[in-house]
Design a protein around this motif. Structure first.
Motif, PDB file in Angstrom:
ATOM      1  N   LEU A 145       0.827  -1.211   0.000  1.00  0.00           N
ATOM      2  CA  LEU A 145       0.000   0.000   0.000  1.00  0.00           C
ATOM      3  C   LEU A 145       0.856   1.255   0.000  1.00  0.00           C
ATOM      4  CD1 LEU A 145      -2.867  -1.012   2.440  1.00  0.00           C
ATOM      5  CD2 LEU A 145      -2.986  -0.779  -0.047  1.00  0.00           C
ATOM      6  N   ALA A 146       1.960   1.237   0.688  1.00  0.00           N
ATOM      7  CA  ALA A 146       2.838   2.408   0.733  1.00  0.00           C
ATOM      8  C   ALA A 146       3.460   2.697  -0.622  1.00  0.00           C
ATOM      9  CB  ALA A 146       3.923   2.202   1.774  1.00  0.00           C
ATOM     10  N   SER A 147       3.689   1.654  -1.404  1.00  0.00           N
ATOM     11  CA  SER A 147       4.337   1.867  -2.698  1.00  0.00           C
ATOM     12  C   SER A 147       3.359   2.028  -3.842  1.00  0.00           C
ATOM     13  CB  SER A 147       5.284   0.704  -2.998  1.00  0.00           C
ATOM     14  OG  SER A 147       4.540  -0.488  -3.180  1.00  0.00           O
ATOM     15  N   CYS A 148       2.083   1.797  -3.622  1.00  0.00           N
ATOM     16  CA  CYS A 148       1.108   1.826  -4.709  1.00  0.00           C
ATOM     17  C   CYS A 148       1.033   3.173  -5.412  1.00  0.00           C
ATOM     18  CB  CYS A 148      -0.279   1.462  -4.205  1.00  0.00           C
ATOM     19  SG  CYS A 148      -0.571  -0.306  -4.197  1.00  0.00           S
ATOM     20  N   SER A 149       0.994   4.267  -4.671  1.00  0.00           N
ATOM     21  CA  SER A 149       0.813   5.560  -5.317  1.00  0.00           C
ATOM     22  C   SER A 149       1.975   5.875  -6.248  1.00  0.00           C
ATOM     23  CB  SER A 149       0.646   6.668  -4.275  1.00  0.00           C
ATOM     24  OG  SER A 149       1.809   6.763  -3.494  1.00  0.00           O
ATOM     25  N   GLU A 150       3.192   5.616  -5.848  1.00  0.00           N
ATOM     26  CA  GLU A 150       4.340   5.894  -6.707  1.00  0.00           C
ATOM     27  C   GLU A 150       4.397   4.906  -7.864  1.00  0.00           C
ATOM     28  OE1 GLU A 150       7.233   8.324  -7.971  1.00  0.00           O
ATOM     29  OE2 GLU A 150       5.973   8.639  -6.231  1.00  0.00           O
ATOM     30  N   ARG A 151       4.097   3.634  -7.609  1.00  0.00           N
ATOM     31  CA  ARG A 151       4.096   2.651  -8.682  1.00  0.00           C
ATOM     32  C   ARG A 151       3.022   3.015  -9.705  1.00  0.00           C
ATOM     33  NH1 ARG A 151       3.324  -2.347  -6.220  1.00  0.00           N
ATOM     34  NH2 ARG A 151       5.498  -2.267  -5.605  1.00  0.00           N
ATOM     35  N   GLY A 152       1.851   3.476  -9.240  1.00  0.00           N
ATOM     36  CA  GLY A 152       0.794   3.895 -10.151  1.00  0.00           C
ATOM     37  C   GLY A 152       1.249   5.045 -11.019  1.00  0.00           C
ATOM     38  N   PHE A 153       1.977   5.990 -10.438  1.00  0.00           N
ATOM     39  CA  PHE A 153       2.513   7.113 -11.206  1.00  0.00           C
ATOM     40  C   PHE A 153       3.479   6.616 -12.266  1.00  0.00           C
ATOM     41  CE2 PHE A 153       6.248   9.976 -11.506  1.00  0.00           C
ATOM     42  CZ  PHE A 153       5.655  10.989 -12.252  1.00  0.00           C
ATOM     43  N   ASN A 154       4.400   5.732 -11.877  1.00  0.00           N
ATOM     44  CA  ASN A 154       5.380   5.205 -12.825  1.00  0.00           C
ATOM     45  C   ASN A 154       4.726   4.383 -13.928  1.00  0.00           C
ATOM     46  OD1 ASN A 154       7.536   6.413 -11.567  1.00  0.00           O
ATOM     47  ND2 ASN A 154       7.978   4.644 -10.291  1.00  0.00           N
ATOM     48  N   SER A 155       3.659   3.655 -13.622  1.00  0.00           N
ATOM     49  CA  SER A 155       3.026   2.829 -14.646  1.00  0.00           C
ATOM     50  C   SER A 155       2.262   3.679 -15.652  1.00  0.00           C
ATOM     51  CB  SER A 155       2.111   1.785 -14.002  1.00  0.00           C
ATOM     52  OG  SER A 155       1.006   2.415 -13.398  1.00  0.00           O
ATOM     53  N   ARG A 156       1.870   4.892 -15.267  1.00  0.00           N
ATOM     54  CA  ARG A 156       1.163   5.775 -16.198  1.00  0.00           C
ATOM     55  C   ARG A 156       2.118   6.719 -16.908  1.00  0.00           C
ATOM     56  NH1 ARG A 156      -2.563   6.627 -11.511  1.00  0.00           N
ATOM     57  NH2 ARG A 156      -1.269   8.428 -11.198  1.00  0.00           N
ATOM     58  N   LEU A 157       3.394   6.623 -16.629  1.00  0.00           N
ATOM     59  CA  LEU A 157       4.393   7.515 -17.194  1.00  0.00           C
ATOM     60  C   LEU A 157       5.054   6.872 -18.407  1.00  0.00           C
ATOM     61  CD1 LEU A 157       6.138  10.106 -16.938  1.00  0.00           C
ATOM     62  CD2 LEU A 157       7.630   8.801 -15.422  1.00  0.00           C
ATOM     63  N   ASN A 158       5.103   7.618 -19.495  1.00  0.00           N
ATOM     64  CA  ASN A 158       5.747   7.127 -20.710  1.00  0.00           C
ATOM     65  C   ASN A 158       6.772   8.176 -21.140  1.00  0.00           C
ATOM     66  OD1 ASN A 158       6.207   5.589 -23.077  1.00  0.00           O
ATOM     67  ND2 ASN A 158       4.816   6.927 -24.203  1.00  0.00           N
ATOM     68  N   ILE A 159       8.038   7.760 -21.267  1.00  0.00           N
ATOM     69  CA  ILE A 159       9.103   8.676 -21.684  1.00  0.00           C
ATOM     70  C   ILE A 159       9.735   8.135 -22.957  1.00  0.00           C
ATOM     71  CG2 ILE A 159      11.349   9.676 -21.103  1.00  0.00           C
ATOM     72  CD1 ILE A 159      10.494   9.642 -18.185  1.00  0.00           C
ATOM     73  N   GLU A 160       9.836   8.999 -23.954  1.00  0.00           N
ATOM     74  CA  GLU A 160      10.478   8.643 -25.221  1.00  0.00           C
ATOM     75  C   GLU A 160      11.516   9.700 -25.548  1.00  0.00           C
ATOM     76  OE1 GLU A 160       7.611   8.153 -28.349  1.00  0.00           O
ATOM     77  OE2 GLU A 160       6.244   7.066 -27.038  1.00  0.00           O
ATOM     78  N   SER A 161      12.750   9.287 -25.766  1.00  0.00           N
ATOM     79  CA  SER A 161      13.824  10.209 -26.135  1.00  0.00           C
ATOM     80  C   SER A 161      14.339   9.842 -27.513  1.00  0.00           C
ATOM     81  CB  SER A 161      14.957  10.154 -25.122  1.00  0.00           C
ATOM     82  OG  SER A 161      14.505  10.568 -23.861  1.00  0.00           O
ATOM     83  N   GLN A 162      14.824  10.865 -28.206  1.00  0.00           N
ATOM     84  CA  GLN A 162      15.328  10.620 -29.552  1.00  0.00           C
ATOM     85  C   GLN A 162      16.550  11.486 -29.821  1.00  0.00           C
ATOM     86  OE1 GLN A 162      12.485  11.382 -32.647  1.00  0.00           O
ATOM     87  NE2 GLN A 162      13.750  10.447 -34.196  1.00  0.00           N
ATOM     88  N   LEU A 163      17.621  10.828 -30.189  1.00  0.00           N
ATOM     89  CA  LEU A 163      18.843  11.501 -30.613  1.00  0.00           C
ATOM     90  C   LEU A 163      18.755  11.667 -32.127  1.00  0.00           C
ATOM     91  CD1 LEU A 163      21.738  12.454 -29.917  1.00  0.00           C
ATOM     92  CD2 LEU A 163      22.481  10.115 -30.296  1.00  0.00           C
ATOM     93  N   VAL A 164      19.000  12.866 -32.620  1.00  0.00           N
ATOM     94  CA  VAL A 164      18.957  13.096 -34.056  1.00  0.00           C
ATOM     95  C   VAL A 164      20.136  12.366 -34.695  1.00  0.00           C
ATOM     96  CG1 VAL A 164      19.061  14.854 -35.867  1.00  0.00           C
ATOM     97  CG2 VAL A 164      17.745  15.292 -33.781  1.00  0.00           C
ATOM     98  N   PRO A 165      19.872  11.510 -35.684  1.00  0.00           N
ATOM     99  CA  PRO A 165      20.956  10.734 -36.312  1.00  0.00           C
ATOM    100  C   PRO A 165      22.039  11.642 -36.896  1.00  0.00           C
ATOM    101  CG  PRO A 165      18.809   9.949 -37.052  1.00  0.00           C
ATOM    102  CD  PRO A 165      18.569  11.202 -36.271  1.00  0.00           C
ATOM    103  N   GLY A 166      23.275  11.207 -36.736  1.00  0.00           N
ATOM    104  CA  GLY A 166      24.406  11.924 -37.313  1.00  0.00           C
ATOM    105  C   GLY A 166      24.952  13.065 -36.469  1.00  0.00           C
ATOM    106  N   VAL A 167      24.353  13.331 -35.323  1.00  0.00           N
ATOM    107  CA  VAL A 167      24.840  14.420 -34.465  1.00  0.00           C
ATOM    108  C   VAL A 167      26.020  13.926 -33.643  1.00  0.00           C
ATOM    109  CG1 VAL A 167      24.288  15.950 -32.537  1.00  0.00           C
ATOM    110  CG2 VAL A 167      22.607  15.578 -34.349  1.00  0.00           C
ATOM    111  N   ASP A 168      27.128  14.657 -33.696  1.00  0.00           N
ATOM    112  CA  ASP A 168      28.310  14.357 -32.905  1.00  0.00           C
ATOM    113  C   ASP A 168      28.321  15.282 -31.692  1.00  0.00           C
ATOM    114  OD1 ASP A 168      30.786  13.715 -31.862  1.00  0.00           O
ATOM    115  OD2 ASP A 168      31.914  14.767 -33.437  1.00  0.00           O
ATOM    116  N   PHE A 169      28.122  14.727 -30.512  1.00  0.00           N
ATOM    117  CA  PHE A 169      28.072  15.541 -29.301  1.00  0.00           C
ATOM    118  C   PHE A 169      29.460  15.952 -28.814  1.00  0.00           C
ATOM    119  CE2 PHE A 169      23.688  14.567 -29.315  1.00  0.00           C
ATOM    120  CZ  PHE A 169      23.076  15.497 -28.490  1.00  0.00           C
ATOM    121  N   GLY A 170      30.499  15.594 -29.541  1.00  0.00           N
ATOM    122  CA  GLY A 170      31.858  15.982 -29.171  1.00  0.00           C
ATOM    123  C   GLY A 170      32.091  17.480 -29.218  1.00  0.00           C
TER     124      GLY A 170
END
Length: 186
Positions: A16-41
């Protein structure tokens, strides 16, 4: 059996103590995208694209000046750990944050196919409407204005969460989004 009952009580309390945070994490969707060919150097310094830490969200607790400053400090710390230095002038890249909140609804219940039918299950109720937040983070080349990286986080907003919980979740989302940011290369 006597040992089982206390163990069951402890496990139930932990769940029960972990349900609220687990519920938040289960509804969270994160998508990241690196632009192809970019050199971060070639990227070593950065700054926020706007003078303020991020644009006004329309959510009072997230727009408090002290809270915006704490988010800026969090991002500066995260970027420092990745090897990027925050500067006030002439950066290699700029970071843009944008937050949107949308009212969502159960589209199936609003489908025209069901018009004219008397179906109790198709009646709209309070659970059929909710708010969804989307946080966008963009890294742009400061000289060309070209996007080099992006991340998007979506989550159903918990309207009943306390102000402090909302603030901590927002910071957690920013931290999780920056986990996918490429570390500086030398």
């Amino acid at each position: 059996m006597k040992r089982f009952v206390p163990l069951l009580i402890i496990l139930t309390a932990m769940l029960l103590a972990s349900c609220s945070e687990r519920g938040f994490n289960s509804r969270l969707n994160i998508e990241s995208q690196l632009v192809p060919g970019v050199d971060f150097g070639g990227y070593h310094t950065w700054k926020f694209a706007r003078e303020e830490e991020y644009p006004r969200t329309g959510i009072d607790i997230l727009d408090e000046p002290a809270y915006r400053e704490s988010v800026a400090k969090l991002m500066i710390g995260q970027m420092d750990q990745l090897g990027y230095q925050s500067v006030t002038a002439d950066p290699d890249m700029v970071i843009i944050l944008q937050l949107m909140v949308e009212q969502k609804f159960d589209e199936q219940k609003m489908n025209d196919v069901y018009q004219g039918y008397d179906m109790a299950w198709a009646q709209m109720g309070g659970d059929d409407y909710w708010k969804e937040g989307s946080l966008y983070m963009f890294a742009m080349d400061a000289k060309t204005g070209r996007q080099i990286w992006s991340s998007k986080a979506d989550a159903k907003l918990d309207e009943q969460a306390s102000s402090s919980t909302k603030k901590e979740r927002f910071k957690k989302v920013i931290t999780m989004m920056l986990e996918d940011f490429p570390p500086a290369t030398k």
